[in-house]
Structure formats: C-alpha cells, structure tokens
Write a protein that holds these residues in place. Structure first.
Motif: not given
Length: 243
Positions: A185-186, A157, A183, A164, A193, A160-161, A196, A189-191
């Motif tokens: 793939r990011a 996590d 995006y 992005n 956000d 993720k940035h 994103l 890691l954190s759906n």
C-alpha cells in the motif's frame, strides 16, 4: 491573511442540492464551509470543515480569482477553526512523542483527543493503531487500520511513511503477510522509494517467498544500486541458490 500576507481564512459558498426522490424531489440551497489557504502560484487550497469546525478530508485546488468571486469570507469563524486545527496538530505531535518513548497509554490519550475533534485525522488513527499493536492488541489494531483504508486522505504521498512504519511494526510482530500488504500500500503511494522496496523484501524473506523477495530487491537496487543492505540480501539469496 497570514503573517506572510497570503490568504488564509474561512469561506463559505451556497450550493444547490437535490433532495428527495420522485415527486418529492426538490432543490435546496446549502451552505458549505471551507478552510482556505493560499499556496504557490496564486492557487488556493480548500478543505471542508467538519461539524466541529476542523478542516478535514481531501484538499481541492482553486484559483484566487475563483475564491474571491464565488466564496464569502467568514472572519468570525477563523479564530475558532485555527484554534481547533492547532489543538489537533498539538495533540498528534504529543502522541507521536509519547509513542516514540514507549509511553503508549499516554500517546493513545493524546491521539484520542485529536480524534475527538477530527475523527478522520490520518496520523492520529495510525498512532492509535501502532499503540494497540505495541500492546499486542492485534485485532483492535487491525480494525483501526481497516478504518484508515476507508479514508480518502490516507492515500497521499505524505502518509507513505506511516504505511511503512506500520509494516515494520507488523514485521517485528512476525505478522509477515500483513506487513507485505501494508508495504504494498505504501508503494502504491510512492513506488520509487528504495527503502520501501527493501522493507518489502525483508518481509518476503521472512515468509521464505524467495522469488518475491528477489523481485523487491531488484526494484530496490534499480533505484539505489549502492543500497548496502539490499546488495547483501541479494548476494545471500544468490549464494544459497534461492533464486
């Protein structure tokens, strides 16, 4: 020990490993070296050391009791390991600073210094990739990012940035298909956000994939109903009859 009285140091453990095959199989003892750091709740973070005595790879959690009973402290290595770790961190920080200023060659030099000690450093690899992309060296950048995808530690996590940011850079280069991939793939890691999801929607908008754009916007607005840019784009799609 750290300044806060928490455990921080280098530890080793003897492990038996099987080498060879068939009749030549034998067991040998191998010494594994770890950088250990105490975190909340009597837990210890363990991270292996590479050949240059820099912490790298996945982090494992064990208890303080396990550390003290199974591992041997190696105080003679602590100063070297911490020095190397700080060198990597400083090089990456300088690289980030120069890259944000647009000084990509200098930034790349700093990232390369970090990778010389820790070739799996995720931030340094991302940094070099972004520098290459900024210089329109898209094929080289793609090779770097393909390499990143092979790093286990990339998919945390904390990073993720970076996915992005790379997606944004790709979108600005009008490489919309690749931007969508990163995006996504990011989001793996954190759906949750909303930004994103909005950035994914923008890339899909540029591809004129209206259905996928609307789907991403719906996710964005589900998470943040007052997301102004997301609402504007959704209203635009609706007004134009695109969805």
């Amino acid at each position: 020990m750290s300044e806060q009285g928490l455990i921080e140091g280098v530890f080793s453990i003897e492990r038996k490993a099987k080498i060879g095959t068939g009749t030549t199989t034998r067991r040998v003892e191998q010494t594994a070296m770890y950088y250990a750091r105490e975190v909340d709740g009597e837990k210890i973070e363990l991270q292996g050391l590479n050949s240059k005595n820099v912490p790298f790879g996945p982090v494992e959690l064990i208890t303080k009791d396990e550390l003290l009973s199974d591992y041997l402290p190696m105080p003679q290595l602590f100063k070297e390991v911490i020095g190397n770790l700080r060198s990597v961190q400083k090089s990456v920080a300088r690289g980030d600073k120069f890259r944000k200023r647009g000084e990509n060659f200098t930034a790349e030099y700093e990232y390369a210094n970090a990778l010389n000690l820790d070739e799996q450093n995720v931030r340094a690899n991302f940094g070099i990739g972004l520098c290459l992309l900024a210089r329109d060296e898209e094929e080289k950048a793609k090779k770097v990012f393909d390499r990143i995808l092979g790093l286990d530690t990339a998919f945390s996590d904390d990073h993720k940035h970076l996915f992005n940011e790379y997606g944004i850079a790709l979108r600005k280069k009008k490489l919309f298909g690749q931007a969508v991939d990163y995006y996504r793939r990011a989001l793996d890691l954190s759906n949750n956000d909303e930004n994103l999801w909005y950035n994914l929607a923008r890339a899909q908008f540029e591809r004129q994939d209206w259905a996928a754009c609307a789907e991403a916007l719906a996710k964005c607005l589900e998470l943040a109903p007052k997301h102004e840019e997301g609402r504007k784009m959704m209203n635009h799609l609706t007004k134009k009859g695109l969805v």
